[in-house]
Write a protein that holds these residues in place. Structure first.
Motif, PDB file in Angstrom:
ATOM      1  N   ARG A 216       0.733  -1.232  -0.107  1.00 27.72           N
ATOM      2  CA  ARG A 216       0.005  -0.107  -0.068  1.00 27.72           C
ATOM      3  C   ARG A 216       0.743   1.404  -0.068  1.00 27.72           C
ATOM      4  O   ARG A 216       0.377   2.318  -0.271  1.00 27.72           O
ATOM      5  CB  ARG A 216      -0.916   0.206   1.047  1.00 27.72           C
ATOM      6  CG  ARG A 216      -2.128  -0.984   0.903  1.00 27.72           C
ATOM      7  CD  ARG A 216      -2.886  -1.387   2.129  1.00 27.72           C
ATOM      8  NE  ARG A 216      -3.113  -0.049   3.169  1.00 27.72           N
ATOM      9  CZ  ARG A 216      -3.997   0.536   3.063  1.00 27.72           C
ATOM     10  NH1 ARG A 216      -5.248   0.252   2.370  1.00 27.72           N
ATOM     11  NH2 ARG A 216      -4.338   1.711   3.842  1.00 27.72           N
ATOM     12  N   SER A 217       2.251   0.985   0.336  1.00 24.73           N
ATOM     13  CA  SER A 217       2.976   2.326   0.325  1.00 24.73           C
ATOM     14  C   SER A 217       3.783   2.552  -0.866  1.00 24.73           C
ATOM     15  O   SER A 217       4.392   3.774  -1.114  1.00 24.73           O
ATOM     16  CB  SER A 217       3.821   2.205   1.554  1.00 24.73           C
ATOM     17  OG  SER A 217       3.135   1.949   2.800  1.00 24.73           O
ATOM     18  N   VAL A 218       3.875   1.702  -1.689  1.00 18.25           N
ATOM     19  CA  VAL A 218       4.981   1.660  -2.972  1.00 18.25           C
ATOM     20  C   VAL A 218       3.664   2.212  -4.020  1.00 18.25           C
ATOM     21  O   VAL A 218       2.456   1.535  -4.211  1.00 18.25           O
ATOM     22  CB  VAL A 218       5.637   0.625  -3.302  1.00 18.25           C
ATOM     23  CG1 VAL A 218       6.841   0.696  -2.251  1.00 18.25           C
ATOM     24  CG2 VAL A 218       4.932  -0.673  -3.577  1.00 18.25           C
ATOM     25  N   PRO A 219       4.172   2.842  -5.396  1.00 17.52           N
ATOM     26  CA  PRO A 219       3.187   2.882  -6.399  1.00 17.52           C
ATOM     27  C   PRO A 219       3.001   1.556  -6.993  1.00 17.52           C
ATOM     28  O   PRO A 219       4.009   0.871  -7.320  1.00 17.52           O
ATOM     29  CB  PRO A 219       4.142   3.926  -7.309  1.00 17.52           C
ATOM     30  CG  PRO A 219       5.257   4.404  -6.516  1.00 17.52           C
ATOM     31  CD  PRO A 219       5.528   3.501  -5.372  1.00 17.52           C
ATOM     32  N   LEU A 220       1.980   1.717  -7.625  1.00 14.30           N
ATOM     33  CA  LEU A 220       1.569   0.229  -8.643  1.00 14.30           C
ATOM     34  C   LEU A 220       2.392   0.202  -9.650  1.00 14.30           C
ATOM     35  O   LEU A 220       3.024  -0.959  -9.943  1.00 14.30           O
ATOM     36  CB  LEU A 220       0.266   0.764  -9.131  1.00 14.30           C
ATOM     37  CG  LEU A 220      -0.214  -0.478 -10.133  1.00 14.30           C
ATOM     38  CD1 LEU A 220      -0.351  -1.889  -9.689  1.00 14.30           C
ATOM     39  CD2 LEU A 220      -1.834  -0.294 -10.565  1.00 14.30           C
TER      40      LEU A 220
ATOM     41  N   THR B 334       1.550  11.239  -3.316  1.00  8.62           N
ATOM     42  CA  THR B 334       3.105  10.976  -3.524  1.00  8.62           C
ATOM     43  C   THR B 334       3.395   9.937  -4.491  1.00  8.62           C
ATOM     44  O   THR B 334       4.347  10.047  -5.117  1.00  8.62           O
ATOM     45  CB  THR B 334       3.598  10.993  -2.143  1.00  8.62           C
ATOM     46  OG1 THR B 334       3.139  11.790  -1.357  1.00  8.62           O
ATOM     47  CG2 THR B 334       4.976  11.058  -2.063  1.00  8.62           C
ATOM     48  N   LYS B 335       2.564   8.806  -4.182  1.00  6.52           N
ATOM     49  CA  LYS B 335       2.883   7.640  -5.112  1.00  6.52           C
ATOM     50  C   LYS B 335       2.526   8.146  -6.609  1.00  6.52           C
ATOM     51  O   LYS B 335       3.209   7.697  -7.704  1.00  6.52           O
ATOM     52  CB  LYS B 335       2.049   6.401  -4.708  1.00  6.52           C
ATOM     53  CG  LYS B 335       2.491   6.046  -3.137  1.00  6.52           C
ATOM     54  CD  LYS B 335       1.934   4.707  -3.098  1.00  6.52           C
ATOM     55  CE  LYS B 335       0.254   4.508  -3.025  1.00  6.52           C
ATOM     56  NZ  LYS B 335      -0.188   3.312  -2.840  1.00  6.52           N
ATOM     57  N   ASP B 336       1.496   8.984  -6.871  1.00 10.60           N
ATOM     58  CA  ASP B 336       1.058   9.013  -8.153  1.00 10.60           C
ATOM     59  C   ASP B 336       2.074   9.956  -9.208  1.00 10.60           C
ATOM     60  O   ASP B 336       2.071   9.986 -10.206  1.00 10.60           O
ATOM     61  CB  ASP B 336      -0.173  10.115  -8.145  1.00 10.60           C
ATOM     62  CG  ASP B 336      -1.306   9.192  -7.865  1.00 10.60           C
ATOM     63  OD1 ASP B 336      -1.275   7.876  -8.080  1.00 10.60           O
ATOM     64  OD2 ASP B 336      -2.158   9.423  -7.554  1.00 10.60           O
ATOM     65  N   THR B 337       3.088  10.629  -8.309  1.00  6.39           N
ATOM     66  CA  THR B 337       4.110  11.459  -8.882  1.00  6.39           C
ATOM     67  C   THR B 337       4.843  10.458  -9.861  1.00  6.39           C
ATOM     68  O   THR B 337       5.406  10.932 -10.742  1.00  6.39           O
ATOM     69  CB  THR B 337       4.962  12.189  -8.088  1.00  6.39           C
ATOM     70  OG1 THR B 337       5.472  11.291  -7.280  1.00  6.39           O
ATOM     71  CG2 THR B 337       4.311  13.327  -7.461  1.00  6.39           C
ATOM     72  N   SER B 338       4.911   9.211  -9.707  1.00  4.72           N
ATOM     73  CA  SER B 338       5.598   8.474 -10.287  1.00  4.72           C
ATOM     74  C   SER B 338       5.275   8.270 -11.761  1.00  4.72           C
ATOM     75  O   SER B 338       5.790   7.506 -12.627  1.00  4.72           O
ATOM     76  CB  SER B 338       5.683   6.816  -9.638  1.00  4.72           C
ATOM     77  OG  SER B 338       4.431   6.369  -9.484  1.00  4.72           O
ATOM     78  N   LEU B 339       3.866   8.554 -12.080  1.00  4.26           N
ATOM     79  CA  LEU B 339       3.297   8.356 -13.563  1.00  4.26           C
ATOM     80  C   LEU B 339       3.967   9.441 -14.169  1.00  4.26           C
ATOM     81  O   LEU B 339       3.850   9.641 -15.545  1.00  4.26           O
ATOM     82  CB  LEU B 339       1.790   8.643 -13.643  1.00  4.26           C
ATOM     83  CG  LEU B 339       1.150   7.696 -12.718  1.00  4.26           C
ATOM     84  CD1 LEU B 339      -0.274   7.671 -12.762  1.00  4.26           C
ATOM     85  CD2 LEU B 339       1.271   6.170 -13.139  1.00  4.26           C
ATOM     86  N   VAL B 367      15.177  -1.768  -4.625  1.00 10.16           N
ATOM     87  CA  VAL B 367      15.108  -1.817  -3.198  1.00 10.16           C
ATOM     88  C   VAL B 367      14.997  -0.423  -2.640  1.00 10.16           C
ATOM     89  O   VAL B 367      14.440  -0.041  -1.690  1.00 10.16           O
ATOM     90  CB  VAL B 367      16.499  -2.551  -2.906  1.00 10.16           C
ATOM     91  CG1 VAL B 367      16.642  -2.553  -1.206  1.00 10.16           C
ATOM     92  CG2 VAL B 367      16.014  -4.232  -3.019  1.00 10.16           C
ATOM     93  N   ILE B 368      16.065   0.493  -3.399  1.00 13.31           N
ATOM     94  CA  ILE B 368      16.156   1.719  -2.833  1.00 13.31           C
ATOM     95  C   ILE B 368      14.936   2.319  -3.105  1.00 13.31           C
ATOM     96  O   ILE B 368      14.424   3.191  -2.075  1.00 13.31           O
ATOM     97  CB  ILE B 368      17.542   2.611  -3.615  1.00 13.31           C
ATOM     98  CG1 ILE B 368      18.550   1.736  -3.357  1.00 13.31           C
ATOM     99  CG2 ILE B 368      17.463   3.970  -3.089  1.00 13.31           C
ATOM    100  CD1 ILE B 368      19.738   2.127  -4.178  1.00 13.31           C
ATOM    101  N   VAL B 369      14.433   2.413  -4.360  1.00 18.86           N
ATOM    102  CA  VAL B 369      13.118   3.317  -4.437  1.00 18.86           C
ATOM    103  C   VAL B 369      12.043   2.693  -3.776  1.00 18.86           C
ATOM    104  O   VAL B 369      11.180   3.747  -3.098  1.00 18.86           O
ATOM    105  CB  VAL B 369      12.780   2.858  -6.116  1.00 18.86           C
ATOM    106  CG1 VAL B 369      11.532   3.718  -6.455  1.00 18.86           C
ATOM    107  CG2 VAL B 369      14.007   3.403  -7.160  1.00 18.86           C
ATOM    108  N   MET B 370      11.791   1.321  -3.514  1.00 17.49           N
ATOM    109  CA  MET B 370      10.774   0.930  -2.676  1.00 17.49           C
ATOM    110  C   MET B 370      10.992   1.478  -1.166  1.00 17.49           C
ATOM    111  O   MET B 370       9.837   1.975  -0.595  1.00 17.49           O
ATOM    112  CB  MET B 370      10.925  -0.698  -2.899  1.00 17.49           C
ATOM    113  CG  MET B 370       9.459  -1.346  -2.843  1.00 17.49           C
ATOM    114  SD  MET B 370       9.591  -2.905  -2.918  1.00 17.49           S
ATOM    115  CE  MET B 370       8.357  -3.539  -3.822  1.00 17.49           C
ATOM    116  N   LEU B 371      12.107   1.245  -0.696  1.00 19.40           N
ATOM    117  CA  LEU B 371      12.394   1.977   0.768  1.00 19.40           C
ATOM    118  C   LEU B 371      12.068   3.429   0.668  1.00 19.40           C
ATOM    119  O   LEU B 371      11.590   3.861   1.700  1.00 19.40           O
ATOM    120  CB  LEU B 371      13.765   1.548   1.056  1.00 19.40           C
ATOM    121  CG  LEU B 371      14.031   0.171   1.548  1.00 19.40           C
ATOM    122  CD1 LEU B 371      15.491  -0.119   1.667  1.00 19.40           C
ATOM    123  CD2 LEU B 371      13.025  -0.324   2.462  1.00 19.40           C
TER     124      LEU B 371
END
Lengths: 377, 397
Positions: A216-220, B334-339, B367-371
């Motif tokens: 839930r914390s990482v982007p899809l 914040t996650k959406d900025t990855s689009l 690993v880095i990006v996920m963390l």
């Protein structure tokens, strides 16, 4: 009549000074926007570009001699949607007629805009869907029969579409099939995760919680991309098609969300039910499968249907692994120099289709919610 | 739970220890299975990498990046001070990732502020007494929520921002704002040459007075502080005001001066703000509707107008209710900025893609990006939880 209308306008638009000011700003702006869009859509727009690339938008680069497979899939999908609507939305005969008329109208426009052959198929598909809706709605078939029919439909679509290879799947068909497959795949995994998160066994609970929170914390887009690169490393000798890898990524990601929905449903089951079942010396497996889960799932059905919208909207992200979904197909058409300057036609068409499907899913989930709320009273 | 304890005490001691042992065994089995799965995964990946001649290590982060980004700052050492400087190909891969993180944060933070403001407005608009405004807000929210964010981003970029006039014919609004194909330019602040230590000190005092005016209570005190701040500001102007307004000027291919936003960031920011505003609007509307109707009636009976009621009675309460939902929204935003990758905005995910393409280091990077995303989510929810505790927690005392 006119006094009634005037009174309505006064009460709803000019009741107070602030409302009047707002109306004086909004009405001219809206009128200008409607005029500008209408003028563009009816006079300036070159809609032939949508008709000319309709097959690419719908099926991607599916080989022309195999196109009957795609049409079979579309027909199956229409029947499945129809049956699903008949199961969930208890509409009257008037609503059915309206939907049927709209569907036939759209199909007729398609027949004129593209070619009579595909248009005829579109009419047939629409008719099939409405027939399925009416059939399920009228005859009140057992829910289980319809659900297994839907499952069989998905399997049939995969079997029929597969021979030319997963690489050629594309367009709206890909988006929709991906959405359905992922929605089904996430369910069992999500339920297991939810049960794990509620479990009395500490290690199981911690592991499930960690998984859910991470996903839930990482982007899809990151999860999809990651699964896409890691699968060839794990299975170096077999080449797993990109579509299946993408589906795995989607399923792993959305399972965490399904788990949270199911968990809220599990918490909504009255504690007394569990205690009563315990007192009957039920094993915890029977307890979960026969008592808790059916009630929990019933509560979360609307959320799960709403989740389908998230999956459908997320399906646009498959561009990252090189698949040609609906949006990507539209961008491919725009990349063709022949269609340069037709940006708005394509985007308006894409937007309208996304809005229609998304709106239908939202509507279905709202209706289901109301239906279930009525049932539990 | 109490029934289980009672059950537990009714079991004879010998069987009880057996039960505990079996429970421990189960726990151990689960941990072993999951750990085994993870280890198998790691070993398989390592073996696959070894076959390609790559070893799992983070050493590549220190190597020179050798690629350029269209925007993004990195911290680096300029003399004795750590300074921010534009990313250039001679920086390391690690600094490239930092520049990507900087870009992501830039969009995310601006979007959080803007979407809260616009979302609240639209949410109130959905409850307006004006029929047209109500329906318009409803239609906008529904249209935005039912379509993918990606098509919105792509639309804003290809169909709006790239259709702005070219730089030499940039539309110029209010003298200071330039909108052109090569970006949007705002007036910026620059440090003028006349700045002296004394004027800086005076400016700092004025700023402190304004902060105190906002933070402290009491109308009289606030008015005095405000007057003091104003007089200090006027004094600063006599001592040589250290900051000057820098208006952007359009040139042949771009614009000079001011504060610039790239076309990619403009499109991404607009798309995310519009999208998130729709969700925030729903959250705010839900919270307002959840408040008891009696609140409206009570304040109406006290003679308060609708706008006063909204501002002084409803919104302060709504703010408390919506905080947890807003935290979720901020995290998704914040996650959406990855689009941004779809339109070539160098955010964290995009830079990770470039770095891993250059070095073949996909797994270390992921690993880095996920963390990083995990940490961002935790930071946002910790911040909102802190505010939540401040706002909601005091009532118990």
């Amino acid at each position: 009549m006119s006094t009634v209308a005037l009174r309505w306008v006064h009460r709803n638009l000019f009741a107070k000074p602030f409302d009047t000011a707002l109306s004086l700003v909004v009405i001219p702006t809206l009128a200008w926007a409607v005029y500008a869009f209408g003028y563009w859509a009816l006079v300036q727009a070159h809609w032939q570009v949508v008709g000319g690339s309709f097959k690419v938008l719908m099926t991607g680069i599916y080989p022309a001699d195999q196109l009957w497979r795609a049409w079979f899939a579309v027909a199956t999908l229409c029947a499945m949607f129809g049956a699903g609507l008949g199961l969930s939305v208890r509409a009257g005969r008037a609503a059915l007629t309206v939907v049927a008329l709209v569907a036939v109208l759209i199909a007729a426009v398609l027949a004129v805009a593209i070619d009579v052959h595909s248009g005829g198929l579109a009419v047939a598909c629409a008719a099939l869907g409405i027939a399925a809706w009416g059939g399920v709605h009228r005859s009140a078939v057992d829910q289980r029969i319809v659900l297994s029919g839907l499952l069989a439909g998905v399997v049939a679509i995969f079997v029929v579409l597969s021979p030319p290879g997963f690489e050629v799947w594309g367009g709206l068909l890909l988006s929709v099939v991906l959405t359905i497959a992922v929605s089904i795949l996430t369910l069992p995994f999500g339920i297991l995760l939810a049960l794990g998160r509620q479990s009395r066994i500490t290690s199981l609970r911690l592991i499930s919680t960690a998984y859910i929170e991470t996903m839930r914390s990482v982007p899809l887009i990151l999860v999809v991309y990651w699964i896409w690169i890691i699968v060839p490393l794990l299975a170096p000798d077999t080449s797993v098609p990109g579509l299946l890898r993408g589906m795995a990524g989607f399923a792993l990601f959305f399972a965490a969300y399904v788990a949270e929905y199911v968990r809220s449903g599990l918490q909504a089951v009255p504690r007394a039910q569990i205690e009563a079942a315990r007192s009957l010396a039920m094993s915890s497996w029977t307890l979960n499968v026969d008592i808790v889960l059916p009630q929990a799932l019933r509560v979360v059905v609307p959320s799960l249907v709403g989740q389908i919208l998230d999956i459908f909207n997320g399906a646009t992200l498959v561009f990252i692994i090189g698949l040609t979904d609906f949006l990507r197909a539209g961008q491919m058409i725009l990349a063709d120099p022949q269609n340069s300057g037709r940006t708005y036609e394509i985007y308006v068409f894409l937007f309208a289709v996304y809005l229609a499907i998304g709106g239908a899913i939202t509507y279905a989930s709202r209706r289901l919610e109301a239906h279930l709320a009525r049932g539990s009273r | 739970m109490s029934t289980e304890i009672a059950e537990y005490h009714s079991i004879p001691p010998a069987r009880r220890s057996l039960l505990i042992a079996s429970k421990w065994l189960l726990q151990a089995a689960i941990v072993i299975v999951v750990a085994g799965l993870v280890i198998w995964l790691g070993l398989a990946v390592r073996e696959a990498l070894a076959r390609k001649g790559i070893q799992f290590s983070f050493g590549y982060l220190g190597n020179v990046a050798n690629f350029s980004l269209s925007e993004g700052f990195v911290p680096s050492r300029g003399g004795n001070w750590p300074v921010l400087e534009l990313f250039s190909p001679s920086h390391s891969n690690f600094q490239a990732l930092l520049a990507g993180l900087w870009n992501s944060l830039k969009v995310a933070l601006s979007a959080i502020v803007l979407c809260t403001m616009f979302g609240t407005l639209v949410g109130i608009g959905r409850l307006s007494t004006n029929w047209l405004v109500r329906k318009l807000c409803f239609g906008l929210v529904e249209a935005i929520r039912n379509t993918p964010l990606l098509i919105q981003i792509v639309f804003w970029y290809f169909a709006v921002v790239l259709r702005f006039p070219p730089a030499n014919a940039a539309s110029n609004w209010f003298g200071g704002l330039l909108a052109s194909r090569s970006g949007v330019f705002f007036p910026g602040l620059v440090i003028s040459e006349r700045a002296s230590v004394g004027s800086w000190g005076l400016l700092a005092i004025a700023f402190a007075l304004v902060v105190a005016c906002v933070a402290l209570r009491g109308l009289r005190l606030r008015l005095i502080l405000l007057a003091a701040a104003l007089s200090v500001l006027i004094a600063t102007a006599f001592a040589g005001f250290p900051l000057g307004l820098d208006l952007p000027v359009a040139t042949r291919f771009s614009a000079r001066g001011g504060f610039a936003i790239s076309p990619e960031m403009t499109a991404l920011l607009i798309a995310i703000v519009v999208n998130s505003s729709a969700y925030v609007a729903e959250i705010v509307r839900g919270a307002i509707e959840a408040l008891p109707k009696g609140q409206w009636e009570a304040s109406a009976s006290l003679g308060l107008s609708r706008s006063h009621t909204l501002r002084d009675i409803i919104l302060p309460q709504v703010f408390r209710i919506v905080l947890p939902s807003l935290a979720n929204r901020y995290i998704s935003l914040t996650k959406d900025t990855s689009l941004g990758i779809a339109i070539g905005f160098p955010d964290l995910f995009n830079v990770y893609g470039t770095v891993s393409n250059q070095t073949g280091r996909n797994l270390e990077g992921v690993v880095i990006v996920m963390l990083t995303y995990l940490a961002l989510s935790w930071i946002i929810s910790a911040c909102v939880n802190g505010v939540n505790a401040r706002v909601n927690g005091r009532r118990e005392r």
